[in-house]
Design an enzyme around this catalytic site. Structure first.
Site, PDB file in Angstrom:
ATOM      1  N   SER A 190      33.366  44.824  44.566  1.00 42.74           N
ATOM      2  CA  SER A 190      33.572  43.695  45.548  1.00 42.74           C
ATOM      3  C   SER A 190      32.253  43.069  45.723  1.00 42.74           C
ATOM      4  CB  SER A 190      33.838  44.426  47.099  1.00 42.74           C
ATOM      5  OG  SER A 190      34.223  43.501  48.011  1.00 42.74           O
ATOM      6  N   ASP A 213      37.062  44.279  41.201  1.00 46.02           N
ATOM      7  CA  ASP A 213      37.431  43.861  42.071  1.00 46.02           C
ATOM      8  C   ASP A 213      36.569  42.800  42.747  1.00 46.02           C
ATOM      9  OD1 ASP A 213      40.245  43.038  42.845  1.00 46.02           O
ATOM     10  OD2 ASP A 213      40.227  44.377  44.407  1.00 46.02           O
ATOM     11  N   HIS A 268      42.416  46.785  47.290  1.00 52.63           N
ATOM     12  CA  HIS A 268      40.865  46.759  47.116  1.00 52.63           C
ATOM     13  C   HIS A 268      40.089  48.043  47.217  1.00 52.63           C
ATOM     14  CE1 HIS A 268      37.189  44.291  46.782  1.00 52.63           C
ATOM     15  NE2 HIS A 268      36.991  44.608  48.160  1.00 52.63           N
TER      16      HIS A 268
END
Length: 345
Positions: A190, A213, A268
């Site tokens: 992330s 991600d 996620h």
């Protein structure tokens, strides 16, 4: 054998509550009740097996509102495959919380006695603040912290004395001569994925990056012409946008060894330890901690894909090339490029 706690301090439970905008006191108590006794299946300060040629190094960057132990499943697996894995806990106020030790004002004390902890809370956006103008400087601070970790480990492996002031922490001199500083990668999830991409561009000693991600939003538009590769984007099926995929493609266009794959049936948080902590209180606080794909199967696929990519770009003498097809997004629960609902790009 002492197995360390997954959440190492109660303050991290309070920090998670604060990040999620729950009552810090009661949320912290509930998180501690739900997760505070979980331990990791590793040996704290266990014996270290030295290697003459040195182990390759991965520096890992956590996501927004996370901290260093929330990616233990991935990091333990990579360590078991012969990597030294160093997870930075960022002090840019993007962690749920973190702390550092500073000198206490009293004199005539030993090194550990003369240090006191200072905790750094997560920084919520203030009224009138735009997220980009907060997150972009944080991303650059994170890069500097990853490079700082690299420099410390360089010193350690070359034999310079570096003290670990963490109580009961590992004697860093254990790593003397045991890290191959010519085989270094950066990885993150992330916001940590953003950090990995930016770190690769800033420090040429990193040979490749794995972005799990990645949250592309904090990167300034002027960065992309300076981006380096190769970057391996491993995306969940449900998180990315058309714009973010296009930004990833910009990097891939400049560097043909950069790749994008999507893990179908994942979300996620499938790339964090929360995917393995379903049930009871956890599922009430954390929405979408796992998708339809079994988390153990998802981890197996992602780790094998990472290993194949790392072997290729760190010149490892292993058998991870048996999974080279995964780098291309060919295999169970994988698709090359963007997820299906963004496939019109």
């Amino acid at each position: 054998m002492e197995q360390p706690l997954w959440i190492p301090r109660y303050e991290y439970c309070s920090g998670l509550a604060n990040y999620l905008q729950f009552n810090k006191h009661w949320g912290g108590l509930l998180f501690n009740l739900a997760m505070g006794s979980c331990r990791l299946p590793v040996s704290w300060n266990g014996p270290f097996k030295s290697k003459d040629s040195g182990y390759p190094l991965i520096i890992f960057s956590h996501g927004l509102g996370a901290f260093r132990t929330l990616y233990s499943a991935f990091c333990m697996e990579l360590a078991s495959r012969g990597f030294v894995v160093a997870v930075a806990e960022h002090r840019d106020q993007s962690a749920a919380t973190t702390y550092f030790c500073k000198k206490a004002p009293e004199k005539n004390q030993t090194i550990n006695e003369s240090l006191e902890e200072e905790w750094i809370p997560y920084r919520q956006l203030g009224e009138g603040e735009t997220e980009f103008h907060v997150r972009n400087p944080q991303a650059h601070q994170r890069v500097n912290e990853c490079v700082r970790v690299l420099r410390i480990l360089q010193d350690v492996t070359s034999g310079r004395t570096v003290l670990n002031i963490l109580p009961g922490g590992l004697d860093l001199m254990t790593f003397k001569g045991s890290i191959d500083m010519s085989r270094v990668a950066v990885m993150g999830h992330s916001f940590g994925g953003t950090t990995a991409i930016l770190t690769l561009a800033k420090e040429t000693q990193f040979r490749c990056a794995v972005a799990l991600d990645a949250w592309m939003f904090p990167l300034e538009r002027g960065f992309y012409p300076k981006a380096r590769g190769p970057v391996f984007f491993i995306n969940a099926e449900k998180f990315q946008t058309v714009e973010s995929i296009n930004l990833m493609k910009k990097i891939c266009t400049q560097h043909e060894q950069s790749k994008i794959i999507t893990v179908l049936g994942s979300v996620h948080r499938s790339q964090t330890d929360f995917a393995f902590m379903i049930g009871g209180l956890i599922s009430k606080f954390f929405s979408q901690t796992r998708g339809s794909l079994d988390p153990y199967e998802g981890q197996r696929i992602m780790v094998q894909a990472m290993l194949a990519f790392l072997q290729k770009h760190l010149d490892l003498k292993e058998d991870y090339d048996q999974w080279n097809n995964l780098i291309e997004g060919i295999g169970p629960s994988l698709t090359p490029g963007a997820p299906h609902h963004l496939s019109s790009l």
